[in-house]
Design a protein around this motif. Structure first.
Motif, PDB file in Angstrom:
ATOM      1  N   TYR A 168       0.795  -1.229   0.000  1.00 41.99           N
ATOM      2  CA  TYR A 168       0.000   0.000   0.000  1.00 41.99           C
ATOM      3  C   TYR A 168       0.827   1.278   0.000  1.00 41.99           C
ATOM      4  CZ  TYR A 168      -3.816  -3.201   1.001  1.00 41.99           C
ATOM      5  OH  TYR A 168      -4.736  -4.223   0.919  1.00 41.99           O
ATOM      6  N   GLY A 169       2.150   1.157   0.012  1.00 43.86           N
ATOM      7  CA  GLY A 169       2.984   2.353  -0.063  1.00 43.86           C
ATOM      8  C   GLY A 169       2.985   3.135   1.239  1.00 43.86           C
ATOM      9  N   THR A 170       3.733   4.244   1.247  1.00 37.74           N
ATOM     10  CA  THR A 170       3.893   4.996   2.492  1.00 37.74           C
ATOM     11  C   THR A 170       2.581   5.624   2.956  1.00 37.74           C
ATOM     12  OG1 THR A 170       4.591   6.890   1.163  1.00 37.74           O
ATOM     13  CG2 THR A 170       6.326   5.495   2.069  1.00 37.74           C
ATOM     14  N   VAL A 171       1.840   6.238   2.040  1.00 35.41           N
ATOM     15  CA  VAL A 171       0.598   6.908   2.432  1.00 35.41           C
ATOM     16  C   VAL A 171      -0.458   5.892   2.825  1.00 35.41           C
ATOM     17  CG1 VAL A 171      -1.268   8.400   1.638  1.00 35.41           C
ATOM     18  CG2 VAL A 171       1.089   8.916   0.986  1.00 35.41           C
ATOM     19  N   GLY A 172      -0.645   4.868   2.001  1.00 39.27           N
ATOM     20  CA  GLY A 172      -1.644   3.851   2.301  1.00 39.27           C
ATOM     21  C   GLY A 172      -1.333   3.085   3.567  1.00 39.27           C
ATOM     22  N   SER A 173      -0.064   2.728   3.777  1.00 34.87           N
ATOM     23  CA  SER A 173       0.289   1.997   4.986  1.00 34.87           C
ATOM     24  C   SER A 173       0.112   2.863   6.222  1.00 34.87           C
ATOM     25  CB  SER A 173       1.733   1.489   4.900  1.00 34.87           C
ATOM     26  OG  SER A 173       2.646   2.563   4.782  1.00 34.87           O
ATOM     27  N   GLY A 174       0.341   4.181   6.102  1.00 35.98           N
ATOM     28  CA  GLY A 174       0.094   5.066   7.237  1.00 35.98           C
ATOM     29  C   GLY A 174      -1.371   5.039   7.651  1.00 35.98           C
ATOM     30  N   ALA A 175      -2.278   5.085   6.666  1.00 31.21           N
ATOM     31  CA  ALA A 175      -3.704   5.002   6.967  1.00 31.21           C
ATOM     32  C   ALA A 175      -4.061   3.632   7.545  1.00 31.21           C
ATOM     33  CB  ALA A 175      -4.515   5.276   5.701  1.00 31.21           C
ATOM     34  N   PHE A 176      -3.451   2.579   7.013  1.00 32.24           N
ATOM     35  CA  PHE A 176      -3.712   1.218   7.493  1.00 32.24           C
ATOM     36  C   PHE A 176      -3.303   1.096   8.960  1.00 32.24           C
ATOM     37  CE2 PHE A 176      -4.300  -3.116   5.489  1.00 32.24           C
ATOM     38  CZ  PHE A 176      -4.454  -3.793   6.678  1.00 32.24           C
ATOM     39  N   PHE A 177      -2.097   1.561   9.292  1.00 40.16           N
ATOM     40  CA  PHE A 177      -1.624   1.477  10.670  1.00 40.16           C
ATOM     41  C   PHE A 177      -2.469   2.335  11.600  1.00 40.16           C
ATOM     42  CE2 PHE A 177       2.637   0.256   8.782  1.00 40.16           C
ATOM     43  CZ  PHE A 177       2.546  -1.068   9.195  1.00 40.16           C
ATOM     44  N   ALA A 178      -2.952   3.474  11.103  1.00 40.67           N
ATOM     45  CA  ALA A 178      -3.825   4.313  11.932  1.00 40.67           C
ATOM     46  C   ALA A 178      -5.121   3.571  12.258  1.00 40.67           C
ATOM     47  CB  ALA A 178      -4.124   5.625  11.213  1.00 40.67           C
ATOM     48  N   ALA A 179      -5.676   2.869  11.263  1.00 37.64           N
ATOM     49  CA  ALA A 179      -6.903   2.098  11.509  1.00 37.64           C
ATOM     50  C   ALA A 179      -6.655   0.972  12.502  1.00 37.64           C
ATOM     51  CB  ALA A 179      -7.424   1.534  10.187  1.00 37.64           C
ATOM     52  N   ILE A 180      -5.506   0.301  12.391  1.00 41.58           N
ATOM     53  CA  ILE A 180      -5.154  -0.735  13.362  1.00 41.58           C
ATOM     54  C   ILE A 180      -5.023  -0.124  14.760  1.00 41.58           C
ATOM     55  CG2 ILE A 180      -3.358  -2.358  14.070  1.00 41.58           C
ATOM     56  CD1 ILE A 180      -2.802  -2.888  11.124  1.00 41.58           C
ATOM     57  N   GLY A 181      -4.433   1.075  14.813  1.00 38.08           N
ATOM     58  CA  GLY A 181      -4.301   1.751  16.095  1.00 38.08           C
ATOM     59  C   GLY A 181      -5.652   2.068  16.723  1.00 38.08           C
ATOM     60  N   VAL A 182      -6.628   2.449  15.901  1.00 41.41           N
ATOM     61  CA  VAL A 182      -7.977   2.725  16.415  1.00 41.41           C
ATOM     62  C   VAL A 182      -8.555   1.470  17.059  1.00 41.41           C
ATOM     63  CG1 VAL A 182     -10.353   3.201  15.707  1.00 41.41           C
ATOM     64  CG2 VAL A 182      -8.485   4.636  14.853  1.00 41.41           C
ATOM     65  N   VAL A 183      -8.446   0.342  16.376  1.00 35.47           N
ATOM     66  CA  VAL A 183      -8.988  -0.908  16.917  1.00 35.47           C
ATOM     67  C   VAL A 183      -8.251  -1.311  18.193  1.00 35.47           C
ATOM     68  CG1 VAL A 183      -9.383  -3.358  16.453  1.00 35.47           C
ATOM     69  CG2 VAL A 183      -9.712  -1.685  14.637  1.00 35.47           C
ATOM     70  N   THR A 184      -6.929  -1.179  18.181  1.00 31.72           N
ATOM     71  CA  THR A 184      -6.124  -1.614  19.320  1.00 31.72           C
ATOM     72  C   THR A 184      -6.429  -0.797  20.563  1.00 31.72           C
ATOM     73  OG1 THR A 184      -4.342  -2.300  17.813  1.00 31.72           O
ATOM     74  CG2 THR A 184      -3.764  -1.980  20.134  1.00 31.72           C
ATOM     75  N   VAL A 185      -6.422   0.528  20.433  1.00 31.05           N
ATOM     76  CA  VAL A 185      -6.662   1.380  21.597  1.00 31.05           C
ATOM     77  C   VAL A 185      -8.110   1.256  22.072  1.00 31.05           C
ATOM     78  CG1 VAL A 185      -6.683   3.763  22.424  1.00 31.05           C
ATOM     79  CG2 VAL A 185      -4.825   2.975  20.956  1.00 31.05           C
ATOM     80  N   ALA A 186      -9.076   1.220  21.131  1.00 28.98           N
ATOM     81  CA  ALA A 186     -10.480   1.075  21.525  1.00 28.98           C
ATOM     82  C   ALA A 186     -10.701  -0.246  22.260  1.00 28.98           C
ATOM     83  CB  ALA A 186     -11.381   1.150  20.292  1.00 28.98           C
ATOM     84  N   THR A 187     -10.058  -1.308  21.807  1.00 26.00           N
ATOM     85  CA  THR A 187     -10.191  -2.606  22.481  1.00 26.00           C
ATOM     86  C   THR A 187      -9.629  -2.547  23.888  1.00 26.00           C
ATOM     87  OG1 THR A 187     -10.078  -3.800  20.373  1.00 26.00           O
ATOM     88  CG2 THR A 187      -9.557  -5.046  22.372  1.00 26.00           C
ATOM     89  N   ALA A 188      -8.456  -1.927  24.041  1.00 26.29           N
ATOM     90  CA  ALA A 188      -7.845  -1.825  25.370  1.00 26.29           C
ATOM     91  C   ALA A 188      -8.736  -1.071  26.338  1.00 26.29           C
ATOM     92  CB  ALA A 188      -6.480  -1.135  25.262  1.00 26.29           C
ATOM     93  N   VAL A 189      -9.420  -0.051  25.844  1.00 25.00           N
ATOM     94  CA  VAL A 189     -10.314   0.725  26.705  1.00 25.00           C
ATOM     95  C   VAL A 189     -11.582  -0.059  27.015  1.00 25.00           C
ATOM     96  CG1 VAL A 189     -11.720   2.816  26.828  1.00 25.00           C
ATOM     97  CG2 VAL A 189      -9.398   2.939  25.903  1.00 25.00           C
ATOM     98  N   CYS A 190     -12.153  -0.699  26.016  1.00 22.09           N
ATOM     99  CA  CYS A 190     -13.454  -1.358  26.188  1.00 22.09           C
ATOM    100  C   CYS A 190     -13.389  -2.636  27.022  1.00 22.09           C
ATOM    101  CB  CYS A 190     -14.066  -1.680  24.827  1.00 22.09           C
ATOM    102  SG  CYS A 190     -14.539  -0.228  23.874  1.00 22.09           S
ATOM    103  N   THR A 191     -12.252  -3.305  27.057  1.00 24.07           N
ATOM    104  CA  THR A 191     -12.177  -4.543  27.850  1.00 24.07           C
ATOM    105  C   THR A 191     -12.270  -4.263  29.346  1.00 24.07           C
ATOM    106  OG1 THR A 191      -9.767  -4.435  27.701  1.00 24.07           O
ATOM    107  CG2 THR A 191     -10.886  -5.915  26.174  1.00 24.07           C
ATOM    108  N   LEU A 192     -12.029  -3.031  29.760  1.00 26.36           N
ATOM    109  CA  LEU A 192     -12.211  -2.624  31.164  1.00 26.36           C
ATOM    110  C   LEU A 192     -11.354  -3.424  32.140  1.00 26.36           C
ATOM    111  CD1 LEU A 192     -16.112  -2.246  31.252  1.00 26.36           C
ATOM    112  CD2 LEU A 192     -14.402  -0.490  30.745  1.00 26.36           C
ATOM    113  N   GLY A 193     -10.263  -3.995  31.652  1.00 25.00           N
ATOM    114  CA  GLY A 193      -9.414  -4.796  32.521  1.00 25.00           C
ATOM    115  C   GLY A 193      -9.931  -6.195  32.776  1.00 25.00           C
ATOM    116  N   ALA A 194     -11.027  -6.585  32.120  1.00 21.36           N
ATOM    117  CA  ALA A 194     -11.638  -7.887  32.404  1.00 21.36           C
ATOM    118  C   ALA A 194     -10.782  -9.048  31.924  1.00 21.36           C
ATOM    119  CB  ALA A 194     -13.018  -7.968  31.746  1.00 21.36           C
ATOM    120  N   GLU A 195      -9.937  -8.846  30.917  1.00 20.33           N
ATOM    121  CA  GLU A 195      -9.085  -9.951  30.475  1.00 20.33           C
ATOM    122  C   GLU A 195      -8.102 -10.339  31.574  1.00 20.33           C
ATOM    123  OE1 GLU A 195      -6.679  -6.372  29.297  1.00 20.33           O
ATOM    124  OE2 GLU A 195      -8.735  -6.912  29.722  1.00 20.33           O
TER     125      GLU A 195
END
Length: 541
Positions: free
Chosen positions: A65-92
């Protein structure tokens, strides 16, 4: 000898004669450390596989996906990762703490924890997903502005997947507690990391665009969720008469532990992002990019410790739950020694040859060599103290863990505001390094007070000294022969490889390897107690 068992009304001393003779059971500490060896090896193998395919995934994304596309891809992964960490509420982490202390099977009480641990995080995840989908159009220009992709669609898919990823994360924690370690390793360290580069690569080759690629990254999470559901149901007795209705005390006991962990988990997930964002705001995007590149190497060096942590956390919970602090401390010391021997060479090489490693990203990233050295030295502290955070968490002291995490975050942010404007990526690295040291030393002090057992022994000190001496000598030869660039790194790695081969010729080293392999294969298990083993469906693993 005198052992302590914990029944419904509290701990009760139980006396048994000391065993002797060829068929006697080994001491409890030896049995537990042998069990930790086997789990630790499985965790390390899985972490190594996950790291390899994680690197392959990064190559697939950047090449596809090149530099620009991969930047957007990693940003989307970051959204999922951080949102998951917040939403699990420490239950894991709550599941890792609670399940090993309960009875499995249809007549056990472990299944009652599932609604307690799953319902609140999934409700929060659904709220976040709906809110994110509705706000995707407004968020896209801020998060993905200038990327030239359909940011709204990418964020919509990312937010919509959060409940699935949250459920997968929680059930993975349950899986680690109710099945042998190989089941967890198979899902977390093989299924997910192997499937992702395959599916993302197929999407890129087919010209499907970022949306198809992100879908390929998310599909393995749904597959892992289904696998976890199948593997967890049997041991917990779900569908075979196990009670799923929690007792009133289950809610309060679980969430008193989990909620402090919710805050520290969110901080842990966003720790590096805090540095990147501060650097971007205070020093500009170029310095933020350099700091981000340095951070990828620094976090990659933690794979060994992560593999060891997930392998032994349920064991630590079980030991601390029955009050066997000596055995828990012995397991911690052994696993810390392993982690030190495996992690310190990586960080010592990163500290000395940061220039060489950053040259692999491109010449514009070599400005981060000093930052790399600073953070690599800080990670020697992080890995040298071992998984003291796990000792606190599995001992039920999530509040103390949160205090240590908050102390580290406060140091990182306050020093970052002071150092980053004048020193850029190097200032960010100094701030993060001091935050890492603060968090870990605070956690060590708390863990030592809670456990009441020594967390360092002579074997750890000898292993640390030998590792520093050996890798330091190899690095010195490399610098003298080829400088701190790729040539010097190649020489150092060659010297280390030759040294390892030479060590294998020593009888003492070969004997230690044979002993470890015997432990891994489980040939020296403790003999069963006189009263006989507990039924299979009433014991956690």
């Amino acid at each position: 000898m005198t052992a302590t068992t914990r029944g419904p009304s509290g701990p009760h001393p139980v006396s048994a004669p000391a065993a002797s003779g060829p068929g006697a059971a080994p001491p409890a500490d030896d049995t537990e450390t042998r069990r930790s060896v086997r789990s630790g090896v499985a965790g390390l193998v899985g972490a190594a596989t996950s790291g390899l395919f994680g690197f392959l995934l990064a190559v697939v994304i950047t090449r596809g996906y090149g530099t620009v596309g991969s930047g957007a891809f990693f940003a989307a992964i970051g959204v999922v990762t951080v949102a998951t960490a917040v939403c699990t509420l420490g239950a894991e982490t709550g599941l890792m703490w609670a399940l090993p202390r309960r009875r499995l099977g249809a007549r056990g009480d472990a299944a009652r924890v599932l609604p307690v641990a799953l319902v609140p995080p999934l409700l929060v995840a659904v709220v976040v997903a709906v809110g994110g989908v509705l706000a995707a159009d407004a968020l896209a220009p801020r998060l993905l502005g200038g990327s030239g992709v359909d940011g709204t669609a990418l964020l919509t898919v990312s937010f919509a997947a959060v409940p699935v990823v949250v459920a997968m994360t929680l059930l993975l924690a349950a899986l680690r507690c109710v099945r042998p370690i190989r089941a967890y390793v198979g899902v977390q360290f093989f299924l997910l990391p192997v499937a992702r580069p395959v599916l993302v690569g197929a999407a890129a080759l087919a010209g499907g665009g970022l949306l198809a690629g992100m879908t390929g990254w998310l599909v393995p999470a749904a597959l892992a969720l289904l696998a976890c559901l199948t593997l967890v149901a049997g041991p917990l007795g779900v569908g075979r008469g196990a009670a799923l209705r929690p007792a009133p005390g289950d809610w309060s006991a679980f969430w008193r532990f989990a909620l402090p962990r919710a805050a520290s988990a969110a901080i842990d997930a966003g720790n590096m992002w805090v540095g990147v964002l501060l650097t971007s705001v205070l020093a500009g995007p170029a310095d933020a990019g350099v700091f981000g590149a340095v951070g990828r190497y620094i976090l990659a060096g933690q794979l060994a410790m992560q593999g060891l942590r997930v392998a032994v956390s349920p064991q630590l919970s079980r030991l601390l739950g029955r009050g066997d602090r000596a055995a828990a401390a012995a397991v911690h010391r052994q696993l810390t020694t392993w982690g030190l021997v495996l992690s310190w060479p990586v960080y010592l090489l990163l500290a000395v040859f940061g220039l060489a490693f950053l040259q692999l990203f491109g010449p514009e990233f070599t400005a981060g060599a000093t930052a790399m050295t600073v953070l690599a030295l800080a990670m020697l502290v992080n890995t040298g103290v071992g998984n003291v955070q796990s000792l606190l968490l599995m001992g039920g002291r999530s509040g103390l863990h949160l205090a240590a995490t908050l102390a580290g975050l406060l140091v990182t942010v306050s020093l970052g505001l002071w150092l980053i404007p004048a020193h850029g990526a190097t200032g960010a690295a100094l701030a993060w390094a001091l935050g890492i040291a603060t968090e870990n030393l605070t956690a060590v002090a708390c863990a030592r007070a809670v456990i009441g057992q020594p967390l360092v022994d002579a074997a750890m000190l000898r292993a640390g000294a030998a590792t520093v001496a050996g890798v330091g000598a190899a690095a010195g030869i490399g610098v003298l022969a080829g400088g701190r660039g790729i040539g010097g790194l190649a020489v150092a790695l060659g010297v280390l490889a030759a040294g390892c081969v030479g060590l294998l010729t020593l009888p003492r080293v070969r004997h230690r390897i044979r002993v470890t392999m015997v432990q891994v294969r489980g040939r020296q298990e403790a003999a069963p107690a006189a009263t006989g083993p507990a039924p299979e469906d009433t014991k956690g693993r």
